[in-house]
Design a protein around this motif. Sequence first.
Motif, PDB file in Angstrom:
ATOM      1  N   ASP A 140       0.835  -1.207   0.000  1.00  0.00           N
ATOM      2  CA  ASP A 140       0.000   0.000   0.000  1.00  0.00           C
ATOM      3  C   ASP A 140       0.866   1.252   0.000  1.00  0.00           C
ATOM      4  O   ASP A 140       0.578   2.217  -0.708  1.00  0.00           O
ATOM      5  N   ALA A 141       1.937   1.241   0.780  1.00  0.00           N
ATOM      6  CA  ALA A 141       2.842   2.396   0.817  1.00  0.00           C
ATOM      7  C   ALA A 141       3.447   2.654  -0.561  1.00  0.00           C
ATOM      8  O   ALA A 141       3.546   3.809  -1.001  1.00  0.00           O
ATOM      9  N   LEU A 142       3.830   1.595  -1.256  1.00  0.00           N
ATOM     10  CA  LEU A 142       4.391   1.756  -2.590  1.00  0.00           C
ATOM     11  C   LEU A 142       3.335   2.290  -3.567  1.00  0.00           C
ATOM     12  O   LEU A 142       3.628   3.162  -4.394  1.00  0.00           O
ATOM     13  N   ALA A 143       2.114   1.795  -3.458  1.00  0.00           N
ATOM     14  CA  ALA A 143       1.040   2.310  -4.314  1.00  0.00           C
ATOM     15  C   ALA A 143       0.827   3.800  -4.061  1.00  0.00           C
ATOM     16  O   ALA A 143       0.674   4.586  -5.004  1.00  0.00           O
ATOM     17  N   LEU A 144       0.831   4.215  -2.799  1.00  0.00           N
ATOM     18  CA  LEU A 144       0.683   5.636  -2.469  1.00  0.00           C
ATOM     19  C   LEU A 144       1.845   6.445  -3.028  1.00  0.00           C
ATOM     20  O   LEU A 144       1.654   7.539  -3.568  1.00  0.00           O
ATOM     21  N   PHE A 145       3.045   5.930  -2.904  1.00  0.00           N
ATOM     22  CA  PHE A 145       4.227   6.609  -3.447  1.00  0.00           C
ATOM     23  C   PHE A 145       4.066   6.818  -4.958  1.00  0.00           C
ATOM     24  O   PHE A 145       4.283   7.919  -5.473  1.00  0.00           O
ATOM     25  N   ARG A 146       3.685   5.769  -5.655  1.00  0.00           N
ATOM     26  CA  ARG A 146       3.538   5.858  -7.113  1.00  0.00           C
ATOM     27  C   ARG A 146       2.432   6.844  -7.507  1.00  0.00           C
ATOM     28  O   ARG A 146       2.577   7.596  -8.469  1.00  0.00           O
ATOM     29  N   MET A 147       1.334   6.828  -6.778  1.00  0.00           N
ATOM     30  CA  MET A 147       0.244   7.764  -7.074  1.00  0.00           C
ATOM     31  C   MET A 147       0.694   9.208  -6.892  1.00  0.00           C
ATOM     32  O   MET A 147       0.370  10.076  -7.705  1.00  0.00           O
TER      33      MET A 147
END
Length: 180
Positions: free
Chosen positions: A41-48
């Motif tokens: 989830d943290a990586l998804a937030l970073f990418r967004m």
Amino acid sequence: MEVTLGTRDGTNVNRLARRVWRACVRADDDVVDATLGHGHDALALFRMREHAKASGAGGSSARMTMVYGFDIMDEALTSARGLFAREGVDEDRFTFVRECHSTMDGRVNNANADASGGERNAHVGVVCFNLGYLPSNDRDERAVRPRTSIDTTVVALQKALDMVRVGGVVTVVTYVKHDG
């Protein structure tokens, strides 16, 4: 405030949460994964957030932004750091802390106050919770792992609501018939 109580139509709740984040995250946002786990989830937030910067979606992209992650298990922090390293994310772009999510306001508030000359919480766009325990394929191992505590989660949720910017979002994913 909108509350989604669950999905009965087969919609994956993690995908639903990510759609909400995507609609909300801005280029100048800090984002918080209150239950880091393996870091997906943290990586998804970073990418967004990086996509928002590239597309000029909201805020000043000149500000150094941060992904914050909290977990009580060393294994989770190691796994999440490894994921970010494999994805080529510089270590100065994230802060993963071995602390209970109920302490997140101290870490995030202090960093924001320092970066903005005393202005607190102006840049927290998303705080996400994915409640349960660190995923594993080993059933015996799962049985002895720490679980998310109701008491600390209630405290953390209140802090998240207090720290998120106007127009930001707090999401909670939880599981029915799940012992975590």
